[in-house]
Design an enzyme around this catalytic site. Structure first.
Site, PDB file in Angstrom:
ATOM      1  N   LYS A  53     -14.303   6.935  31.849  1.00 22.24           N
ATOM      2  CA  LYS A  53     -15.564   6.792  31.088  1.00 22.24           C
ATOM      3  C   LYS A  53     -15.423   7.380  29.692  1.00 22.24           C
ATOM      4  CE  LYS A  53     -16.224   4.804  34.158  1.00 22.24           C
ATOM      5  NZ  LYS A  53     -15.631   4.537  35.476  1.00 22.24           N
ATOM      6  N   GLY A 116      -2.493  20.862  52.620  1.00 21.47           N
ATOM      7  CA  GLY A 116      -2.920  21.254  53.960  1.00 21.47           C
ATOM      8  C   GLY A 116      -2.585  20.213  55.012  1.00 21.47           C
ATOM      9  N   ILE A 185     -11.847  -1.478  38.329  1.00 20.95           N
ATOM     10  CA  ILE A 185     -10.911  -0.573  37.643  1.00 20.95           C
ATOM     11  C   ILE A 185     -10.065  -1.365  36.641  1.00 20.95           C
ATOM     12  CG2 ILE A 185      -8.904   0.939  37.971  1.00 20.95           C
ATOM     13  CD1 ILE A 185     -10.209   1.903  40.586  1.00 20.95           C
ATOM     14  N   ARG A 273      -7.536   0.386  46.563  1.00 21.14           N
ATOM     15  CA  ARG A 273      -7.149   1.746  46.920  1.00 21.14           C
ATOM     16  C   ARG A 273      -7.055   1.883  48.439  1.00 21.14           C
ATOM     17  NH1 ARG A 273      -7.166   5.219  42.922  1.00 21.14           N
ATOM     18  NH2 ARG A 273      -7.612   7.035  44.220  1.00 21.14           N
ATOM     19  N   ASP A 313     -14.036   8.872  50.290  1.00 17.65           N
ATOM     20  CA  ASP A 313     -13.235   7.651  50.373  1.00 17.65           C
ATOM     21  C   ASP A 313     -12.542   7.507  51.729  1.00 17.65           C
ATOM     22  OD1 ASP A 313     -13.966   7.179  47.779  1.00 17.65           O
ATOM     23  OD2 ASP A 313     -11.927   7.127  46.949  1.00 17.65           O
ATOM     24  N   ALA A 321     -17.805   8.017  44.026  1.00 17.77           N
ATOM     25  CA  ALA A 321     -17.939   9.470  43.970  1.00 17.77           C
ATOM     26  C   ALA A 321     -19.288   9.957  44.505  1.00 17.77           C
ATOM     27  CB  ALA A 321     -17.746   9.936  42.533  1.00 17.77           C
ATOM     28  N   HIS A 445     -42.123   1.530  25.524  1.00 14.82           N
ATOM     29  CA  HIS A 445     -41.715   0.396  24.682  1.00 14.82           C
ATOM     30  C   HIS A 445     -41.138   0.917  23.375  1.00 14.82           C
ATOM     31  CE1 HIS A 445     -41.779  -3.630  23.012  1.00 14.82           C
ATOM     32  NE2 HIS A 445     -42.347  -3.141  21.918  1.00 14.82           N
TER      33      HIS A 445
HETATM   34  P1  FAD Z   1     -10.818  12.272  45.962  1.00 11.31           P
HETATM   35  O1  FAD Z   1     -11.558  12.324  44.707  1.00 11.31           O
HETATM   36  O2  FAD Z   1      -9.763  11.233  46.144  1.00 11.31           O
HETATM   37  O3  FAD Z   1     -10.198  13.717  46.159  1.00 11.31           O
HETATM   38  C1  FAD Z   1      -9.336  14.033  47.192  1.00 11.31           C
HETATM   39  C2  FAD Z   1      -8.611  15.309  46.846  1.00 11.31           C
HETATM   40  O4  FAD Z   1      -7.852  15.719  47.981  1.00 11.31           O
HETATM   41  C3  FAD Z   1      -7.627  15.167  45.694  1.00 11.31           C
HETATM   42  O5  FAD Z   1      -7.808  16.224  44.799  1.00 11.31           O
HETATM   43  C4  FAD Z   1      -6.259  15.237  46.385  1.00 11.31           C
HETATM   44  O6  FAD Z   1      -5.256  15.781  45.553  1.00 11.31           O
HETATM   45  C5  FAD Z   1      -6.579  16.161  47.545  1.00 11.31           C
HETATM   46  N1  FAD Z   1      -5.654  16.052  48.671  1.00 11.31           N
HETATM   47  C6  FAD Z   1      -5.138  14.940  49.256  1.00 11.31           C
HETATM   48  N2  FAD Z   1      -4.338  15.273  50.280  1.00 11.31           N
HETATM   49  C7  FAD Z   1      -4.354  16.631  50.359  1.00 11.31           C
HETATM   50  C8  FAD Z   1      -3.751  17.582  51.223  1.00 11.31           C
HETATM   51  N3  FAD Z   1      -2.955  17.217  52.224  1.00 11.31           N
HETATM   52  N4  FAD Z   1      -4.002  18.898  51.011  1.00 11.31           N
HETATM   53  C9  FAD Z   1      -4.797  19.301  49.995  1.00 11.31           C
HETATM   54  N5  FAD Z   1      -5.407  18.456  49.154  1.00 11.31           N
HETATM   55  C10 FAD Z   1      -5.192  17.124  49.353  1.00 11.31           C
HETATM   56  N6  FAD Z   1     -16.326   6.299  41.445  1.00 11.31           N
HETATM   57  C11 FAD Z   1     -17.576   6.318  40.937  1.00 11.31           C
HETATM   58  O7  FAD Z   1     -18.520   6.620  41.677  1.00 11.31           O
HETATM   59  N7  FAD Z   1     -17.828   5.998  39.614  1.00 11.31           N
HETATM   60  C12 FAD Z   1     -16.826   5.651  38.782  1.00 11.31           C
HETATM   61  O8  FAD Z   1     -17.076   5.374  37.596  1.00 11.31           O
HETATM   62  C13 FAD Z   1     -15.504   5.620  39.272  1.00 11.31           C
HETATM   63  N8  FAD Z   1     -14.469   5.300  38.461  1.00 11.31           N
HETATM   64  C14 FAD Z   1     -13.202   5.329  38.948  1.00 11.31           C
HETATM   65  C15 FAD Z   1     -12.150   4.993  38.091  1.00 11.31           C
HETATM   66  C16 FAD Z   1     -10.858   5.009  38.553  1.00 11.31           C
HETATM   67  C17 FAD Z   1      -9.729   4.658  37.615  1.00 11.31           C
HETATM   68  C18 FAD Z   1     -10.583   5.393  39.910  1.00 11.31           C
HETATM   69  C19 FAD Z   1      -9.180   5.449  40.426  1.00 11.31           C
HETATM   70  C20 FAD Z   1     -11.608   5.719  40.763  1.00 11.31           C
HETATM   71  C21 FAD Z   1     -12.930   5.683  40.299  1.00 11.31           C
HETATM   72  N9  FAD Z   1     -14.012   5.997  41.129  1.00 11.31           N
HETATM   73  C22 FAD Z   1     -15.284   5.968  40.639  1.00 11.31           C
HETATM   74  C23 FAD Z   1     -13.818   6.322  42.559  1.00 11.31           C
HETATM   75  C24 FAD Z   1     -13.923   7.837  42.785  1.00 11.31           C
HETATM   76  O9  FAD Z   1     -12.959   8.479  41.995  1.00 11.31           O
HETATM   77  C25 FAD Z   1     -13.708   8.149  44.251  1.00 11.31           C
HETATM   78  O10 FAD Z   1     -14.623   7.401  45.030  1.00 11.31           O
HETATM   79  C26 FAD Z   1     -13.933   9.621  44.526  1.00 11.31           C
HETATM   80  O11 FAD Z   1     -13.065  10.412  43.759  1.00 11.31           O
HETATM   81  C27 FAD Z   1     -13.716   9.926  46.014  1.00 11.31           C
HETATM   82  O12 FAD Z   1     -13.937  11.262  46.240  1.00 11.31           O
HETATM   83  P2  FAD Z   1     -13.298  12.031  47.500  1.00 11.31           P
HETATM   84  O13 FAD Z   1     -13.899  13.386  47.472  1.00 11.31           O
HETATM   85  O14 FAD Z   1     -13.442  11.213  48.708  1.00 11.31           O
HETATM   86  O15 FAD Z   1     -11.746  12.131  47.236  1.00 11.31           O
END
Ligand code: FAD
Length: 472
Positions: A53, A116, A185, A273, A313, A321, A445
């Site tokens: 963004k 982890g 994306i 993804r 996710d 997010a 408006h």
């Molecule tokens: P994630 O954000 O994927 O975080 C998971 C975390 O777990 C990461 O930090 C990872 O390093 C960590 N992890 C993984 N395995 C381990 C392990 N074994 N031990 C410790 N840590 C670990 N969503 C929106 O709502 N609006 C948007 O505008 C938007 N734009 C996007 C643009 C792009 C280019 C991309 C790629 C995604 C976008 N998204 C957007 C999607 C959004 O980023 C995800 O839906 C969101 O980040 C998911 O959150 P989460 O908490 O499930 O996991």
């Protein structure tokens, strides 16, 4: 040796994980967050929502300055200092992720940077720079998110072939760039590179861009993308990629089997993804994974293992997010003994392209597919004073309304600012507002928000700014 025990272990520090950890700490639990990166933030802050963004904002400034010539204001072409742009974008990310680390500390959450892995229903091992630690917990929340998918058989070990993470690094401005995948994306990043000066092409296997979204609205985005990109190849797929000295040679096949070879300086693969489930020790728990790779959960975000919850996710569509954060809050509340469930009527989705595309609740394609009765009210932005003052009358606001109760079932918007405007749709749907409620709420408006009120007026056949009597 158990180095530590905690009431709640949160594995993954993205918008799901950190929202859950913060809420649980606020509710009085002793919380430990385990995450790979130095700070909380996850994909969203480090390599997703936030950096994309920031760059889209830059693209907007460039595009608007170019288009201002139509109003008699002509700027020189921008000089782009890529190092400065990259460092500004990185500063935005570190400011946000650093802020989360501070908030985590203020809540007395123990933050462990490391990888982890569950060793049982109440324990995990953590690989850190200082060696392996073990953590025992009463409950855990699994929030390890997702990573980009590669096209099977097509991956190429060449830095000129990037995924979204690579593209957000802004390694250079390629002369010619191919985006594989016409989803949100690919289009967002394609528009960034196009505004910065690259010649961008996109190839999409389905017959339309943004295949999952309401095509009635998508056509506005597609028209603009076609005017900005060099080539928009739908019904086409990449069958081969070869690294050459002068670029990446890509073979593209159309739906009739016709093939063409093209050479690009860089290729961005953005075809989707997949969840991160490998290497988490899930086999040491009763956690189940469905055919699409998602961890199976109930409406309280519980997995098949009583002590472990899953959110974000990794726990299912939509991979967004705000959905992750809301699930995180529900999981934290349930673990703290509160009565909570994840049961939204509307999870908004926003495509931050130019124009933006946003929807909440029922979409027209879903209503048709599921045979749900609805009435449609559409307000074209050509009739909006505010859209005209912005030089952007190519938008649309539409409502899906229950014919019996006149409740708002869904809202879709395409146009600049749609991502902000859709929040009104979410509130209307969650509060069970009717078309009459929207019509009677005075909107300021001249604003784009009036298009929401006027689309409700269209439903009754008396919108002030368009003449469309209601059919008897
Ligand atoms: P994630 O954000 O994927 O975080 C998971 C975390 O777990 C990461 O930090 C990872 O390093 C960590 N992890 C993984 N395995 C381990 C392990 N074994 N031990 C410790 N840590 C670990 N969503 C929106 O709502 N609006 C948007 O505008 C938007 N734009 C996007 C643009 C792009 C280019 C991309 C790629 C995604 C976008 N998204 C957007 C999607 C959004 O980023 C995800 O839906 C969101 O980040 C998911 O959150 P989460 O908490 O499930 O996991």
């Amino acid at each position: 040796m158990a180095n530590k025990s905690t009431q709640l272990a949160v594995l993954g520090g993205g918008p799901g994980g950190y929202a859950a950890a913060f809420m649980a700490a606020d509710l009085g639990l002793d919380v430990t967050m385990v995450n790979l990166e130095e700070n909380p933030g996850g994909v969203c802050l480090y390599r997703g929502c936030i950096p994309s963004k920031a760059l889209l904002h830059v693209a907007k400034v460039i595009t608007e300055s170019r288009e201002a010539s139509e109003w008699g204001i002509t700027f020189d072409e921008p000089e782009i200092d890529l190092d400065k742009l990259r460092s500004w974008k990185n500063d935005v990310v570190s400011q946000m992720t650093g802020g989360l680390k501070t908030l985590s500390g203020q809540r007395k959450i123990t933050y462990i940077q490391g990888r982890g892995q569950f060793t049982g229903p109440n324990s995990m091992s953590i690989e850190t720079d200082d060696g392996e630690k073990t953590l025992e917990f009463e409950h855990a929340i699994l929030a390890t998110g997702s990573v980009p998918v590669e096209i099977p058989g097509l991956s190429l070990d060449d830095e000129r072939v990037m995924d979204s993470t690579g593209a957000l690094e802004l390694p250079e401005l390629p002369g010619k760039m191919l985006v594989i995948g016409g989803g949100y994306i690919g289009l967002e990043l394609g528009q960034v590179y196009s505004a910065l000066g690259s010649e961008v092409s996109v190839v999409e296997m389905m017959s339309n861009l943004l295949p999952g979204a309401d095509q009635d609205l998508v056509k506005h985005v597609a028209n603009r993308v076609k005017s900005q990109f060099v080539d928009v190849m739908t019904d086409s797929k990449v069958t081969e990629m070869k690294a050459q000295k002068n670029g990446i040679k890509v073979t593209i096949e159309d739906k009739d089997g016709g093939q063409q070879n093209k050479i690009y300086d860089r290729v961005l693969m953005s075809i989707g993804r997949k969840t991160v489930t490998d290497g988490l020790g899930l086999e040491n728990t009763a956690i189940e994974i469905d055919d699409n790779g998602f961890v199976v959960t109930d409406e309280q975000c519980r997995t098949a293992e009583d002590s472990i919850f899953a959110i974000g996710d990794i726990a299912g569509e939509p991979m967004l997010a705000h959905k992750a954060s809301h699930e995180g809050i529900v999981a934290a509340e349930v673990i703290s003994g509160e009565k909570a469930a994840f049961e939204p009527y509307a999870i908004p989705a926003v495509v931050f392209t130019d124009p933006e595309l946003a929807w909440a609740g029922l979409t027209e394609s879903q209503a048709k597919k599921e045979d749900i009765d609805y009435e449609l009210a559409r307000f074209p932005w050509a009739a909006s004073g505010r859209a005209t003052t912005l030089g952007r009358s190519d938008g649309m606001t539409k409502l899906l309304i229950d014919p019996e109760t006149e409740r708002i079932l869904g809202m879709g918007i395409v146009g600049p600012g749609a991502g902000e405007l859709i929040a009104e749709g979410v509130l209307a749907i969650e509060m069970a507002a009717t078309a009459e409620d929207l019509k009677m709420s005075i909107h300021p408006h001249p604003t784009l928000s009036e298009t929401v009120m006027e689309s409700a007026e269209v439903f009754f056949g008396h919108s002030t700014h368009i003449y469309r009597p209601k059919r008897k």
